[in-house]
Scaffold this active site. Structure first.
Site, PDB file in Angstrom:
ATOM      1  N   PHE A   1      49.939  38.743  53.347  1.00 52.00           N
ATOM      2  CA  PHE A   1      49.348  38.004  52.231  1.00 52.00           C
ATOM      3  C   PHE A   1      50.065  38.387  50.942  1.00 52.00           C
ATOM      4  CE2 PHE A   1      46.485  37.170  48.716  1.00 52.00           C
ATOM      5  CZ  PHE A   1      46.170  35.847  48.962  1.00 52.00           C
TER       6      PHE A   1
ATOM      7  N   ASP B   1      55.238  44.897  48.808  1.00 53.70           N
ATOM      8  CA  ASP B   1      54.075  44.373  48.102  1.00 53.70           C
ATOM      9  C   ASP B   1      52.976  45.433  48.186  1.00 53.70           C
ATOM     10  OD1 ASP B   1      51.687  43.202  47.361  1.00 53.70           O
ATOM     11  OD2 ASP B   1      52.104  41.282  48.343  1.00 53.70           O
TER      12      ASP B   1
ATOM     13  N   LYS C   1      46.116  44.309  41.351  1.00 46.72           N
ATOM     14  CA  LYS C   1      44.755  44.790  41.640  1.00 46.72           C
ATOM     15  C   LYS C   1      44.304  46.019  40.834  1.00 46.72           C
ATOM     16  CE  LYS C   1      43.654  42.255  45.746  1.00 46.72           C
ATOM     17  NZ  LYS C   1      44.736  41.616  46.486  1.00 46.72           N
TER      18      LYS C   1
HETATM   19  C1  LIG Z   1      45.486  40.342  46.401  1.00 48.47           C
HETATM   20  C2  LIG Z   1      46.904  40.369  46.875  1.00 48.47           C
HETATM   21  C3  LIG Z   1      47.881  39.554  46.297  1.00 48.47           C
HETATM   22  C4  LIG Z   1      47.545  38.491  45.279  1.00 48.47           C
HETATM   23  O1  LIG Z   1      47.088  39.023  44.098  1.00 48.47           O
HETATM   24  P1  LIG Z   1      46.369  38.036  43.015  1.00 48.47           P
HETATM   25  O2  LIG Z   1      46.134  38.954  41.860  1.00 48.47           O
HETATM   26  O3  LIG Z   1      45.133  37.530  43.651  1.00 48.47           O
HETATM   27  O4  LIG Z   1      47.334  36.975  42.710  1.00 48.47           O
HETATM   28  C5  LIG Z   1      49.187  39.704  46.712  1.00 48.47           C
HETATM   29  N1  LIG Z   1      49.522  40.592  47.653  1.00 48.47           N
HETATM   30  C6  LIG Z   1      48.610  41.401  48.240  1.00 48.47           C
HETATM   31  C7  LIG Z   1      49.048  42.383  49.258  1.00 48.47           C
HETATM   32  C8  LIG Z   1      47.269  41.300  47.875  1.00 48.47           C
HETATM   33  O5  LIG Z   1      46.362  42.062  48.495  1.00 48.47           O
END
Ligand SMILES: *Cc1c(COP(=O)(O)O)cnc(C)c1O
Length: 396
Positions: free
Chosen positions: A138, A223, A252
């Site tokens: 994700f 990420d 986050k």
């Molecule tokens: C939550 C998340 C995102 C997206 O972040 P947003 O602030 O909602 O755009 C991207 N990568 C990972 C691994 C995430 O958990």
């Protein structure tokens, strides 16, 4: 207004992108939140791994208040003092030499994709523009990041998608090796898959991905939007594996609730971005940077990471003890305070029952209960959470 009235107005006026639980949260402190009826909840969702220092942490509140009174926003046409201090502290405590600030995880990944392509455009053979990403990953909800996300359900209906992405199974080095071609410029992956169901790869996987990227001359992009900033018990999850990426994304927990995203890179890679390559109006604005600086400062100084490791290990043990009682528990996994419990049944009823009993948890991928509480929770908080979870599971 009552919760029912607020929910009706919400449904009448806000686009229906979220399936929401029927409570309105109005206040938070530490690991607890309260709804508009005054009901208390132990918050093991924490804004989905956002409020890692707990709700309304006094140092962050104070920093935001002070900065709001001083200077909330100026353009990146000028130098911004809190941005300078925050960048220096991030660089000092990471593999990276340079930072770019934005406002969310998707934006950070969007920036990482652009940086990887720009670096490849200038430094690799022509045609190297493709990124390999992981199935069940994700990376966000913009067009490029849903494309990077290796899950069809996020992409259907939004075609045409941008080109240049290819997917392999997570934790499968042979598949990754076979997928690298003369068009590949990098690999983008999460050190632990969060939304994909709290999947922890084999101990040596990231090291082998790093070695593969080195041998092929391509970029390794991590990420760490969900698992970075202390969540696993180290400031960054990749520190467990003894590897350094070329690019890393954060968001986050970076602002503990204030929206901040960041893109970090080595000097070599970051030099592909020059004036005009990338920008954000709000990215790195004084208010966000004052919040972020306070967050990182607390996280580095106050035993937060040690607490995360200790209480995380205790929590893992408590969850494991439930296995004997409930045969529908398939597996428990995670690191620090990102823990997942895979069930042989759907998790939605358990989540709802926990909420009614005063514990907020979340279920990802249909059958994986995910626990991402503030990193400041105590063993007593864990005991309370497990007691509620136990009751909710007993109803199944
Ligand atoms: C939550 C998340 C995102 C997206 O972040 P947003 O602030 O909602 O755009 C991207 N990568 C990972 C691994 C995430 O958990």
């Amino acid at each position: 207004m009552t919760a029912e009235e607020l929910i009706t107005i919400s449904d009448d006026n806000i686009m229906g992108t979220y399936r929401r639980f029927p409570i309105v949260l109005t206040r938070g402190e530490g690991a607890r939140v309260w709804d508009c009826n005054g009901k208390e909840y132990l918050d093991f969702v924490a804004g989905i791994a956002v409020c890692s220092l707990g709700h309304s942490h006094p140092a962050v509140v104070e920093a935001i208040k002070r900065q709001a009174e001083t200077l909330m926003h100026v353009s990146n046409l000028y130098y911004i003092e809190p941005q300078i201090h925050f960048a220096r502290l991030l660089v000092k405590n990471s593999f990276a030499d340079k930072v770019f600030f934005c406002n969310s995880g998707a934006e950070a990944n969007e920036g990482a994709i652009k940086l990887a392509r720009k670096y490849a455009f200038e430094n690799m053979e022509p045609g190297r523009c493709e990124l390999i990403t992981m199935k069940d990953s994700f990376h966000g909800r913009t067009l490029a990041t849903i494309t990077a996300t290796g899950q069809k359900k996020f992409q259907v209906g939004f075609e045409p998608l941008p080109e240049g992405f290819k997917y392999v199974p997570f934790n499968d080095l042979a598949a990754l090796e076979a997928a690298v071609t003369e068009r590949t410029c990098g690999v983008l992956l999460e050190p632990i898959q969060g939304e994909g169901g709290v999947r922890v790869p084999d101990e040596d996987y990231l090291r082998k991905v790093r070695a593969l990227c080195d041998s092929k001359g391509i970029l390794m992009i991590l990420d760490e939007v969900q698992v970075g900033m202390g969540r696993t018990g180290h400031l960054f999850a990749h520190e467990h594996n003894g590897v350094k990426p070329d690019i890393m994304t954060l968001a986050k927990a970076l602002g503990n609730g204030f929206p901040i995203g960041a893109l970090l890179a080595t000097d070599k890679v970051a030099s592909a971005f020059v004036p005009g390559s990338h920008a954000s109006t709000f990215g790195g604005n004084p208010l966000a940077m004052a919040a972020g600086l306070a967050v990182l400062d607390v996280m580095l100084r106050k035993g937060i990471l040690e607490n995360c490791r200790r209480v995380g290990a205790y929590f893992l043990e408590c969850l494991s003890n439930l296995r004997e009682k409930y045969p529908f528990i398939k597996e428990i996994r995670g690191r620090g305070l990102i823990l997942g419990m895979e069930l042989a049944i759907e998790g939605a009823d358990i989540v709802r029952s926990c909420m009614e009993k005063g514990l907020l948890i979340n279920c990802t991928n249909g059958n994986v209960l995910r626990f991402v509480p503030p990193l400041i929770i105590t063993e007593a908080d864990v005991d309370r959470a497990v007691e509620i979870l136990d009751k909710a599971m007993g109803e199944q």
